[in-house]
Every structure is written in C-alpha cells, then in structure tokens.
Design an enzyme around this catalytic site. Structure first.
Site, PDB file in Angstrom:
ATOM      1  N   SER A 126       0.827  -1.207   0.064  1.00  0.00           N
ATOM      2  CA  SER A 126       0.020   0.075  -0.101  1.00  0.00           C
ATOM      3  C   SER A 126       0.835   1.323   0.111  1.00  0.00           C
ATOM      4  O   SER A 126       1.643   1.393  -0.924  1.00  0.00           O
ATOM      5  CB  SER A 126      -1.094   0.050   1.248  1.00  0.00           C
TER       6      SER A 126
ATOM      7  N   HIS B 249      -7.325  -6.122   0.664  1.00  0.00           N
ATOM      8  CA  HIS B 249      -6.215  -5.152   0.768  1.00  0.00           C
ATOM      9  C   HIS B 249      -5.267  -5.832   1.673  1.00  0.00           C
ATOM     10  O   HIS B 249      -4.243  -5.515   1.824  1.00  0.00           O
ATOM     11  CB  HIS B 249      -6.910  -3.661   1.126  1.00  0.00           C
TER      12      HIS B 249
END
Length: 292
Positions: free
Chosen positions: A114, A269
């Site tokens: 990320s 995620h």
C-alpha cells in the site's frame, strides 16, 4: 534465527516533531537466519497506519524460506520511528536509502504494501538511488497512480482525534468511538494497534496531525508516466477484491516498470498472508536462479 530490534535514538525521538529535508533514522526489526550474512536481504515497508510489528510473523517465514536477512522498517510517522515532516514519498524513500547505507546493504529485494509500495516504487525510480542497491521490487496491492484517498482514511484520522480528545482510559472506550466510524472489526483492530497507554490515558503512537495534513500527499505519486523507469524484476500482487490495482492502472504501472509481472490473490487489501508469502518467495527465488 536471530530476531533483534534497534530501539535507541529512534525510540527517544519518536515523540519529537521534526521538519527536515534530511533523512530520519528508521526503527527496524531484523531477522537473520543462523549462518547467513548480509547479502541480498529482504526489506519490508508497511502501509498507512501500519508498522513493522504487523509483519513479524511473515518476516520470520520469509527468513526461513529464503535463508536471507529480513528487515522490517517503521516508516517516518509510524511505529517507533521519528515524527517528521514532510511526509512525502520522496522523503520516505530517502529515509529507506539512508537506512540501507547505514547498514551497508545492497542487492536488496524491496517489498512495499500500500503506502509502503509507493515508497518502494519511488525509491526504485529515483535517479539518486545507488544502482547496486535494488535487485527485486515487490509491490503489494497499490499502483503508481495519483488521486485522492478514499474518504474513510480521513474519517480514521477524525476518529483518532476524537479518541484522544475524549481522554479515554481503556481500549474498550476507544473501540466504542472507533466503531462509529468503521464497522469492520478487523480494520478497527488494525487501527488500534497504534493505541498505547500514557499516564492512564489512551493515546496514539502516530502523529495524527501530521498524517492528517499529509492525506492528500499520500494519494499522490512523485513521477509522471514515462518520466522515469526501473527495468529490474518487479512483481505486483493484486487482491481480486481490492480496487487499488485495476485494469486502468496496470498499463500505467507498466510504463514505469517494463519488466513487471502481476499475480492475483483471492483477497482484499489485507488477507491471505500464506499465499502472499509464497508468491513473494517464488518470485525472489526465480530471479535468484536466473542470476546464478
């Protein structure tokens, strides 16, 4: 296997607010298998609101499977590393390069998740990065794209401010406030890993004000397509349930990293750590075999 932490200068300075154009000292956990030198280490960079602690189990697994050192860093304004502005990708990448120089590391495999993935990409593309530093690049669920972060990130900052302003005395009280902003218990638990007790009050170890001011910067990327490229082996790992890597920005990533491959996991995620670990191990070993 040796697990150690560097906890001196960085821990003492973590609550200081610094404005500097020079790199800051990053806190690190290192795992070194017995009998293994410093060559070809794996460096791990966490995402927004994360820390090196989130990667401890995976770091041990990487070290065992790869038989190479693994360093998991706290980026500036996270974990036990110093609180400093600016919180730009260029400044965070320079922090990582400085860490590598201080520890005489080269031929690294750099893994970023990320926000940490954008730091890793920035390091790879920066022309001032030493050519011998980077061997493999692994990017977990993020693309080199520009755009505002989802509104929930701003709401997390708001929730953290409210928790501190409410002077709560327990994690339960903090949890109750955070649940007004985020329904997913896994995300709440992740965010609350930053919560610590400070003289019978709960406070966040991260500088909420700096991160709040930096939200727009975290959505950016310092290079334009075609401006810079890194032609080394690059792996992008996409979660099929995540929107951070998509059909629009995969071609964009290819402009920066022409020798990239994309692997997918049936995940969002955060999930599927074992499957993710295997993708990374296989990628690094495959490239290791090609250089022998």
């Amino acid at each position: 296997m040796i697990v150690s932490r560097f906890t001196n200068e960085a821990r003492r300075s973590a609550r200081r607010f610094i404005t500097t154009s020079t790199p800051v000292h990053l806190e690190v956990d290192q795992i070194i298998p017995h009998g293994v030198g410093k060559n070809g280490p794996l460096l791990i960079l966490h995402g927004l609101f994360g820390s090196k602690r989130n990667w401890l189990s995976l770091s041990k697994a990487f070290a065992k499977d790869l038989q190479r050192p693994v360093y998991s860093l706290d980026l500036r304004n996270h974990g036990a590393s110093p609180h400093a502005e600016p919180m730009t990708y260029t400044s965070m990448a320079l922090d990582v390069v400085q860490f590598c120089k201080q520890h005489s590391l080269s031929d690294i495999s750099l893994l970023g998740h990320s926000m940490g993935g954008k730091v890793a990409m920035t390091l790879a593309l920066d022309p001032s990065t030493p050519k011998e530093l980077l061997q493999n690049l692994i990017i977990a669920d993020i693309a080199p794209s520009k755009g505002p972060l989802s509104p929930e990130f701003t709401s997390y900052v708001d929730a953290m401010r409210k928790i501190e302003e409410s002077e709560v005395g327990s994690r339960k009280e903090a949890q109750d406030i955070l649940s007004e902003y985020e329904q997913d218990p896994m995300i709440r638990a992740f965010l609350l890993t930053n919560l610590v007790s400070d003289h019978h009050r709960m406070k966040f170890r991260i500088p909420i004000d700096i991160i709040g001011r930096s939200i727009s910067e975290i959505g950016s990327f310092p290079y334009e397509p075609g401006e810079k490229t890194w032609e080394g082996p690059t792996l992008f790992v996409k979660g099929t349930k995540s929107k951070y890597i998509n059909s629009k920005n995969i071609p964009l990533a290819k402009e920066y990293f022409p020798n990239m491959v994309v692997e997918t996991l049936d995940a969002g995620h955060w999930e599927r750590p074992n499957e993710f670990k295997q993708l990374v191990v296989d990628f690094i070993k495959a490239n290791e075999d090609r250089t022998l």
